[in-house]
Design an enzyme around this catalytic site. Structure first.
Site, mmCIF file in Angstrom:
data_model
loop_
_atom_site.group_PDB
_atom_site.id
_atom_site.type_symbol
_atom_site.label_atom_id
_atom_site.label_comp_id
_atom_site.label_asym_id
_atom_site.label_seq_id
_atom_site.Cartn_x
_atom_site.Cartn_y
_atom_site.Cartn_z
ATOM 1 N N ASN A 45 13.324 4.403 3.494
ATOM 2 C CA ASN A 45 12.837 3.006 4.561
ATOM 3 C C ASN A 45 11.705 4.031 4.848
ATOM 4 O O ASN A 45 11.597 4.934 5.799
ATOM 5 C CB ASN A 45 13.227 1.742 4.930
ATOM 6 C CG ASN A 45 12.612 1.070 5.175
ATOM 7 O OD1 ASN A 45 11.877 0.367 4.670
ATOM 8 N ND2 ASN A 45 12.489 1.061 7.226
ATOM 9 N N ALA A 69 -1.247 7.761 7.476
ATOM 10 C CA ALA A 69 -0.161 8.857 8.286
ATOM 11 C C ALA A 69 0.832 8.261 6.960
ATOM 12 O O ALA A 69 1.303 9.299 6.515
ATOM 13 C CB ALA A 69 0.685 8.967 9.208
ATOM 14 N N GLU A 70 0.922 6.979 7.122
ATOM 15 C CA GLU A 70 2.567 6.117 6.152
ATOM 16 C C GLU A 70 2.238 6.997 4.742
ATOM 17 O O GLU A 70 2.923 7.395 4.028
ATOM 18 C CB GLU A 70 2.801 5.129 6.173
ATOM 19 C CG GLU A 70 2.921 4.416 7.790
ATOM 20 C CD GLU A 70 3.323 3.007 7.429
ATOM 21 O OE1 GLU A 70 3.774 2.472 6.572
ATOM 22 O OE2 GLU A 70 2.951 2.547 8.815
ATOM 23 N N MET A 118 11.006 -7.010 3.488
ATOM 24 C CA MET A 118 10.797 -7.471 4.356
ATOM 25 C C MET A 118 11.951 -8.696 4.608
ATOM 26 O O MET A 118 11.976 -10.235 4.861
ATOM 27 C CB MET A 118 9.161 -8.690 4.931
ATOM 28 C CG MET A 118 8.609 -7.993 5.515
ATOM 29 S SD MET A 118 8.763 -6.735 6.511
ATOM 30 C CE MET A 118 8.609 -7.852 7.706
ATOM 31 N N HIS A 165 8.800 2.954 8.042
ATOM 32 C CA HIS A 165 8.572 2.202 9.583
ATOM 33 C C HIS A 165 7.762 2.525 10.327
ATOM 34 O O HIS A 165 7.670 3.835 10.673
ATOM 35 C CB HIS A 165 10.053 2.363 10.600
ATOM 36 C CG HIS A 165 10.043 1.355 11.603
ATOM 37 N ND1 HIS A 165 9.955 0.013 11.247
ATOM 38 C CD2 HIS A 165 10.051 1.729 12.261
ATOM 39 C CE1 HIS A 165 9.833 -0.679 12.409
ATOM 40 N NE2 HIS A 165 10.122 0.711 13.222
ATOM 41 N N SER A 189 0.708 -0.960 -0.067
ATOM 42 C CA SER A 189 -0.098 0.358 -0.198
ATOM 43 C C SER A 189 0.720 0.936 0.184
ATOM 44 O O SER A 189 0.522 2.015 -0.875
ATOM 45 C CB SER A 189 -1.007 -0.303 1.096
ATOM 46 O OG SER A 189 -0.163 0.025 2.450
ATOM 47 N N ASN A 190 2.088 1.016 0.132
ATOM 48 C CA ASN A 190 3.563 2.765 0.025
ATOM 49 C C ASN A 190 3.364 2.738 -0.623
ATOM 50 O O ASN A 190 3.584 3.597 -1.233
ATOM 51 C CB ASN A 190 4.363 2.215 1.767
ATOM 52 C CG ASN A 190 3.817 2.636 2.900
ATOM 53 O OD1 ASN A 190 3.219 3.661 2.744
ATOM 54 N ND2 ASN A 190 3.784 1.630 3.723
HETATM 55 C C1 GRF Z 1 4.509 -0.725 6.277
HETATM 56 O O1 GRF Z 1 3.647 -0.578 8.443
HETATM 57 C C2 GRF Z 1 5.529 -0.042 6.398
HETATM 58 O O2 GRF Z 1 5.815 0.814 7.262
HETATM 59 C C3 GRF Z 1 6.532 -1.514 7.127
HETATM 60 O O3 GRF Z 1 6.060 -2.482 6.492
HETATM 61 C C4 GRF Z 1 3.871 -2.374 6.104
HETATM 62 C C5 GRF Z 1 4.495 -2.295 5.071
HETATM 63 O O4 GRF Z 1 2.911 -2.029 4.184
HETATM 64 N N1 GRF Z 1 7.959 -1.498 6.896
HETATM 65 P P1 GRF Z 1 2.822 -1.987 2.583
HETATM 66 O O5 GRF Z 1 3.013 -3.196 2.559
HETATM 67 O O6 GRF Z 1 2.954 -0.433 2.344
HETATM 68 O O7 GRF Z 1 0.724 -1.929 3.083
#
Ligand code: GRF
Length: 218
Positions: free
Chosen positions: A111, A177-178, A94, A113, A17-18
């Site tokens: 990155n 928020a991300e 990951m 977090h 999603s990010n």
């Molecule tokens: C997010 O919460 C990010 O901060 C962490 O892993 C998650 C990834 O979510 N590093 P997505 O794959 O971006 O939905």
């Protein structure tokens, strides 16, 4: 006027999603990063599927098919080189990287977090934030260093922890928020407006002063 766009790869391992938030932001003509590659260490990552559906160049580099971490990183490096990548954005990637690989991308790999670093490095951040009883948590975009979830901080967003929160509810609030802060941070880095000075980032940008976040509310 055409602006120079920084050739950026996004690395994902899961839902992405990010990555979607970055891709969508990068569609703006004046955005200083161009997403030239979405790569994953997991062939079945949902994020990879979405990127394909958008017609973006994708690469799947299955880490289980590489005997060592170094062999996996050599394949990844080759893929990045082939796409002339200048900047790497990790988005839910990951896989721990070797210090040598991280060093080779020093100040060119970022990155996100889901905590206010340096608090709650590692996994299960929301569970641990709730257990610690913090009243404000959030997310951090940082340059990557060899230590996990370590490195100069580019941008942070804070969200309140509310009574009745579960890890899932908190994760959802932080994730929203991300999705807002990561595109801002990538824009600053790609435009050369966020620079490492020692192990701190200076942002030479006309930022609006933000209001403090109070939790509980005043
Ligand atoms: C997010 O919460 C990010 O901060 C962490 O892993 C998650 C990834 O979510 N590093 P997505 O794959 O971006 O939905």
């Amino acid at each position: 006027m055409t602006i120079k766009k920084t050739r950026t790869a996004i690395l994902v391992s899961g839902r992405g999603s990010n990555m979607q938030a970055l891709v969508e932001a990068a569609r703006a003509v004046d955005y200083p990063a161009e997403i030239v590659l979405v790569a994953s260490n997991r062939p079945d990552a949902a994020g990879l599927e979405w990127a394909r559906s958008q017609g973006l160049p994708t690469a799947s580099i299955d880490h289980t098919r590489h005997a060592t971490r170094e062999a996996f990183e050599a394949s990844l490096q080759q893929t990045l080189d082939a796409a002339n990548v200048e900047l790497v954005a990790l988005a839910g990637f990951m896989r721990l990287m070797t210090p040598a690989f991280v060093e080779s991308w020093r100040n060119r790999m970022i990155n996100i977090h889901p905590s206010l670093l340096p608090s709650f490095k590692g996994l299960h951040t929301h569970e641990r934030a709730l257990a610690a009883g913090v009243k404000i948590t959030g997310c951090t975009v940082h340059f990557v260093r060899a230590e996990m979830d370590d490195g100069p901080i580019i941008a942070q967003a804070a969200v309140p922890v509310l009574g009745g929160d579960t890890p899932a509810l908190l994760a959802e609030r932080v994730l929203a928020a991300e999705h807002r802060i990561y595109p801002v941070a990538l824009r600053l880095v790609a435009a050369g407006l966020a620079r490492c000075e020692g192990e701190k980032v200076s942002v030479s940008h006309d930022l609006k002063a933000s209001l403090p976040l109070y939790s509980p509310n005043l």
